[in-house]
Design a protein around this motif. Structure first.
Motif, mmCIF file in Angstrom:
data_model
loop_
_atom_site.group_PDB
_atom_site.id
_atom_site.type_symbol
_atom_site.label_atom_id
_atom_site.label_comp_id
_atom_site.label_asym_id
_atom_site.label_seq_id
_atom_site.Cartn_x
_atom_site.Cartn_y
_atom_site.Cartn_z
ATOM 1 N N THR A 75 22.873 -6.516 -17.422
ATOM 2 C CA THR A 75 23.211 -5.178 -17.021
ATOM 3 C C THR A 75 23.690 -4.238 -18.126
ATOM 4 O OG1 THR A 75 24.614 -3.900 -15.282
ATOM 5 C CG2 THR A 75 25.372 -5.916 -16.179
ATOM 6 N N ASP A 76 23.637 -3.190 -18.106
ATOM 7 C CA ASP A 76 23.946 -2.355 -19.222
ATOM 8 C C ASP A 76 25.495 -1.743 -18.799
ATOM 9 O OD1 ASP A 76 23.623 -0.434 -17.039
ATOM 10 O OD2 ASP A 76 22.614 1.097 -18.052
ATOM 11 N N ARG A 77 26.220 -2.350 -17.791
ATOM 12 C CA ARG A 77 27.447 -2.154 -17.585
ATOM 13 C C ARG A 77 28.309 -3.288 -17.813
ATOM 14 N NH1 ARG A 77 27.668 0.850 -11.982
ATOM 15 N NH2 ARG A 77 29.917 0.247 -12.131
ATOM 16 N N ALA A 78 29.477 -3.274 -18.187
ATOM 17 C CA ALA A 78 30.475 -4.303 -18.199
ATOM 18 C C ALA A 78 30.657 -4.847 -16.872
ATOM 19 C CB ALA A 78 31.725 -3.973 -19.029
ATOM 20 N N LEU A 79 30.853 -6.027 -16.459
ATOM 21 C CA LEU A 79 31.220 -6.489 -15.138
ATOM 22 C C LEU A 79 32.532 -7.211 -15.064
ATOM 23 C CD1 LEU A 79 27.831 -8.804 -14.576
ATOM 24 C CD2 LEU A 79 28.422 -6.249 -13.564
ATOM 25 N N PRO A 80 33.378 -6.914 -13.869
ATOM 26 C CA PRO A 80 34.670 -7.378 -13.589
ATOM 27 C C PRO A 80 34.496 -8.938 -13.568
ATOM 28 C CG PRO A 80 34.147 -6.058 -11.916
ATOM 29 C CD PRO A 80 33.024 -5.902 -12.797
ATOM 30 N N ILE A 81 35.485 -9.681 -13.850
ATOM 31 C CA ILE A 81 35.355 -11.171 -13.710
ATOM 32 C C ILE A 81 36.605 -11.472 -12.574
ATOM 33 C CG2 ILE A 81 34.307 -11.513 -15.953
ATOM 34 C CD1 ILE A 81 37.034 -12.644 -16.832
ATOM 35 N N VAL A 82 36.219 -12.695 -12.192
ATOM 36 C CA VAL A 82 37.360 -13.342 -11.224
ATOM 37 C C VAL A 82 38.023 -14.435 -12.271
ATOM 38 C CG1 VAL A 82 37.582 -14.923 -9.388
ATOM 39 C CG2 VAL A 82 36.050 -13.108 -9.227
ATOM 40 N N PRO A 83 39.199 -14.335 -12.652
ATOM 41 C CA PRO A 83 39.911 -15.177 -13.538
ATOM 42 C C PRO A 83 40.087 -16.597 -12.953
ATOM 43 C CG PRO A 83 41.206 -13.396 -12.625
ATOM 44 C CD PRO A 83 40.151 -13.024 -12.278
ATOM 45 N N LEU A 84 39.715 -17.306 -13.679
ATOM 46 C CA LEU A 84 39.692 -18.829 -13.103
ATOM 47 C C LEU A 84 40.973 -19.707 -13.826
ATOM 48 C CD1 LEU A 84 35.946 -20.025 -13.457
ATOM 49 C CD2 LEU A 84 37.263 -19.158 -11.363
ATOM 50 N N ALA A 85 41.452 -20.493 -12.839
ATOM 51 C CA ALA A 85 42.664 -21.259 -13.381
ATOM 52 C C ALA A 85 42.300 -22.282 -14.595
ATOM 53 C CB ALA A 85 43.475 -21.872 -12.335
#
Length: 85
Positions: A75-85
């Motif tokens: 994708t040409d847009r940055a994706l938000p992430i789910v932070p993992l422990a």
């Protein structure tokens, strides 16, 4: 924050959920979401504004024992992430 990093994976035989674990477009889902599919048609990010629809999707890795699959979307847009422990 996690809703924006959650995606709907649409295959030729069904759909499932995934979440972004790396901003370069890597998503984690269950293997059973993609195992019987010939192709992943698209990955949707409905909580983003505007929503993203990624049609360039690759199954990178699967683990049958843990029922996990790693996908990569382009994708040409940055994706938000789910932070993992």
């Amino acid at each position: 924050r996690t809703a924006a990093a959650t995606a709907v994976v649409v295959t030729d035989v069904g759909r499932g959920m995934a979440f972004v674990i790396d901003e370069r477009g890597y998503l984690l889902t269950n293997r059973h979401v993609v195992e019987d599919a010939e192709r992943v048609e698209k990955v949707l990010f409905p909580a983003l504004e505007p929503p993203i629809v990624a049609t360039s999707v690759q199954v990178v890795w699967t683990d049958p024992a843990r029922d996990l699959a790693l996908l990569r979307v382009v994708t040409d847009r940055a994706l938000p992430i789910v932070p993992l422990a």
